[in-house]
Design an enzyme around this catalytic site. Structure first.
Site, mmCIF file in Angstrom:
data_model
loop_
_atom_site.group_PDB
_atom_site.id
_atom_site.type_symbol
_atom_site.label_atom_id
_atom_site.label_comp_id
_atom_site.label_asym_id
_atom_site.label_seq_id
_atom_site.Cartn_x
_atom_site.Cartn_y
_atom_site.Cartn_z
ATOM 1 N N ASP A 457 0.859 -1.185 0.000
ATOM 2 C CA ASP A 457 0.000 0.000 0.000
ATOM 3 C C ASP A 457 0.890 1.228 0.000
ATOM 4 O O ASP A 457 1.560 1.513 0.989
ATOM 5 C CB ASP A 457 -0.913 0.006 1.225
ATOM 6 C CG ASP A 457 -2.018 1.055 1.141
ATOM 7 O OD1 ASP A 457 -1.870 2.002 0.345
ATOM 8 O OD2 ASP A 457 -3.018 0.924 1.864
ATOM 9 N N ARG A 459 -0.257 4.349 -0.812
ATOM 10 C CA ARG A 459 -1.085 5.554 -0.794
ATOM 11 C C ARG A 459 -0.628 6.519 0.297
ATOM 12 O O ARG A 459 -0.147 6.115 1.337
ATOM 13 C CB ARG A 459 -2.555 5.191 -0.587
ATOM 14 C CG ARG A 459 -3.177 4.481 -1.756
ATOM 15 C CD ARG A 459 -4.571 3.996 -1.430
ATOM 16 N NE ARG A 459 -4.562 2.991 -0.365
ATOM 17 C CZ ARG A 459 -5.657 2.409 0.108
ATOM 18 N NH1 ARG A 459 -6.843 2.757 -0.369
ATOM 19 N NH2 ARG A 459 -5.572 1.499 1.058
#
Length: 543
Positions: A457, A459
């Site tokens: 991840d 983000r």
């Protein structure tokens, strides 16, 4: 990273009165109740009539599942389930993809428990000095060890401000470094001094596309250009605003580098880090850097770098921490336009925000008046083309998007921020499809990313946080199951006063995906406490 810690409640049996039909319910945790509703019903929400009026509620999934009710663990005594459309007692199960804004509770009580310090972006990664400490040392003309990511070069550079270079500092750098002393500079200064790139960027075959210019020595005050004193003189000349192109011999012994505008927010390299640190120290945007080598001449890695720094009383900082530090302070987006948009859920006002760094456009859907900005229902939604647009059943993204809009509409005031560039948790559409193929071959969503050499991840929520603040939100109830998102937004100074869970229906297609997010990424798709397990993830929907 915050820890997941669910506090426990003592189960109690309560009764739901529904038009001559009594059903039992067990109070579980902070507004979530196990309830048996025997039939199907198209509604996603209903109301509970109480002595003080009517409140919104929702049933999650189907029979013997979870009911969400705003009054926390208060028993639903003498309450009646009401069909919102007909105002009649509800005779059937109410199926929902989640809970309403009113069903939120204070964030720690909902399972995202973390110390306040866990949200502070200025805190360093364990084992590193803080960025403010490094900035102060740079301001004082000291050297700092700057380390990049282990998936990048995994190397450390000695860094200092060019305008404060001394022969002593150069001697130390040459003694402990590769001997290739570089000076990172902005494009305007390179053009002013007529220092072109060695090769154009299209022909640059250096592993990380480091932008070397032609090498130089200062014409005045130097001999061979190679001594520590000569190198310090050349560096001071490069840093001087009064220097001219004719003040330098070409080639030479100092390697100027072209800084990427945007710094570490655009390129997580030592070139950019050295300039960013000098600017943050209030000095001219010219930095000195040189890679540190081990005693045997090999590149020094983190354990050796820490030992070296301790022996020489130097601060060690990571570029990752510098990125977080800058994201908290730099303006990342600007509002571009706004318009009213009627949606299937109701009318919203859409605000377009443009990223200053890369030009990507994001959108915020706003319902009602933000007013004083207190207790605003907020959803930060990452772009998912396959789920949001094409209705992919592999994930629950589209369902969460629809549910968030529905809940904001029902509440009458709220914000949904749609962040583009987050496809596949940041890996992009092409890589996401490759990951899907690996998932079909047996990997889960985490294993697939790792096999492709990609982050699980990647983000980052700084842009979302700035959009939320620009809209006037000051405290919010955050709609999320993801503790990383909670911590990510909290770290940008946003006050989160509650969490609203988004509990999606489980299908054969998304069951493993949701299970992996729960077990490997900490998502709140299940609640477990005192031997009583409420695991939506384990009851697969047959619909």
């Amino acid at each position: 990273m915050s820890s997941i810690n669910l506090s426990s409640s003592s189960p109690s049996t309560i009764s739901l009165s529904r038009s001559r039909l009594s059903q039992s319910s067990t109070t579980l945790l902070h507004g979530l109740h196990r309830v048996t509703l025997p039939s199907n019903h198209p509604l996603s929400t209903f109301s509970i009539k109480t002595n003080t009026g009517k409140v919104k509620a929702a049933v999650i999934s189907r029979e013997d599942d979870l009911l969400s009710f705003t009054n926390g663990n208060t028993p639903l005594s003498n309450g009646s389930l009401i069909d919102d459309r007909t105002e009649e007692p509800l005779e059937a199960d109410s199926v929902s993809l989640g809970t309403l804004a009113a069903d939120s509770a204070p964030a720690p009580a909902n399972g995202f428990v973390a110390e306040d310090d866990d949200f502070e972006l200025d805190l360093p990664t364990p084992g590193f000095s803080s960025i403010p400490e490094a900035i102060e040392d740079i301001r004082q003309g000291k050297l700092v060890v700057v380390v990049d990511d282990e998936d990048r070069e995994n190397e450390g550079d000695l860094v200092m401000a060019a305008q404060l270079a001394t022969p002593e500092a150069m001697a130390f750098i040459v003694r402990h470094g590769t001997g290739i002393v570089c000076v990172s500079m902005k494009e305007d200064d390179l053009e002013r001094l007529h220092l072109p790139l060695m090769v154009n960027q299209k022909e640059n075959e250096e592993k990380l596309s480091t932008a070397f210019t032609v090498t130089v020595d200062a014409k005045h005050g130097t001999t061979t250009g190679v001594s520590a004193r000569d190198r310090a003189t050349t560096i001071l000349s490069l840093a001087s605003r009064d220097s001219k192109p004719e003040d330098f011999n070409r080639p030479g012994h100092i390697f100027p580098l072209k800084y990427r505008e945007g710094g570490v927010l655009k390129r997580a390299g030592h070139t950019e880090a050295s300039v960013d640190l000098t600017v943050l120290a209030g000095l001219d945007p010219v930095g000195v850097l040189c890679e540190i080598v081990d005693d045997d001449g090999s590149m020094a890695r983190l354990p050796k770098l820490r030992e070296f720094a301790a022996e020489n009383n130097l601060k060690v900082v990571s570029i990752a921490d510098l990125i977080r530090y800058r994201r908290k302070r730099d303006k990342l987006v600007e509002r571009a336009s706004a318009a009213r948009i009627p949606t299937m859920w109701g009318p919203f006002t859409a605000y377009c925000y443009r990223s200053i760094l890369d030009g990507i456009e994001h959108i915020a859907m706003v319902k009602g008046e933000i007013g004083d900005g207190q207790d605003i229902l907020v959803r930060v939604h990452s772009e998912c083309l396959t789920g949001d647009i094409f209705g992919s059943a592999r994930c629950d993204c589209g369902n969460q998007l629809a549910l968030s809009m529905q809940q904001i509409e029902a509440t009458g005031r709220g914000v949904l921020v749609y962040l583009r560039g987050h496809e596949g948790r940041g890996i992009g559409l092409g890589h996401k499809l490759r990951a899907y193929n690996l998932q079909d071959a047996g990997r889960d969503t985490v294993e697939a990313n790792e096999e492709l050499g990609l982050p699980v991840d990647s983000r980052e929520y700084g842009i979302g946080a700035q959009i939320i603040r620009d809209l006037g939100v000051r405290t919010m109830k955050l709609m999320t199951n993801n503790p990383a998102k909670y911590v990510g937004l909290k770290g940008y100074g946003l006050a989160i006063v509650g969490r609203v869970p988004l509990l999606s229906l489980i299908t054969k297609e998304n069951k493993r995906y949701l299970e992996t997010k729960r077990t490997k990424m900490g998502h709140m798709y299940g609640l477990k406490f005192k031997g009583d397990v409420v695991e939506k993830i384990e009851s697969e929907s047959e619909s």
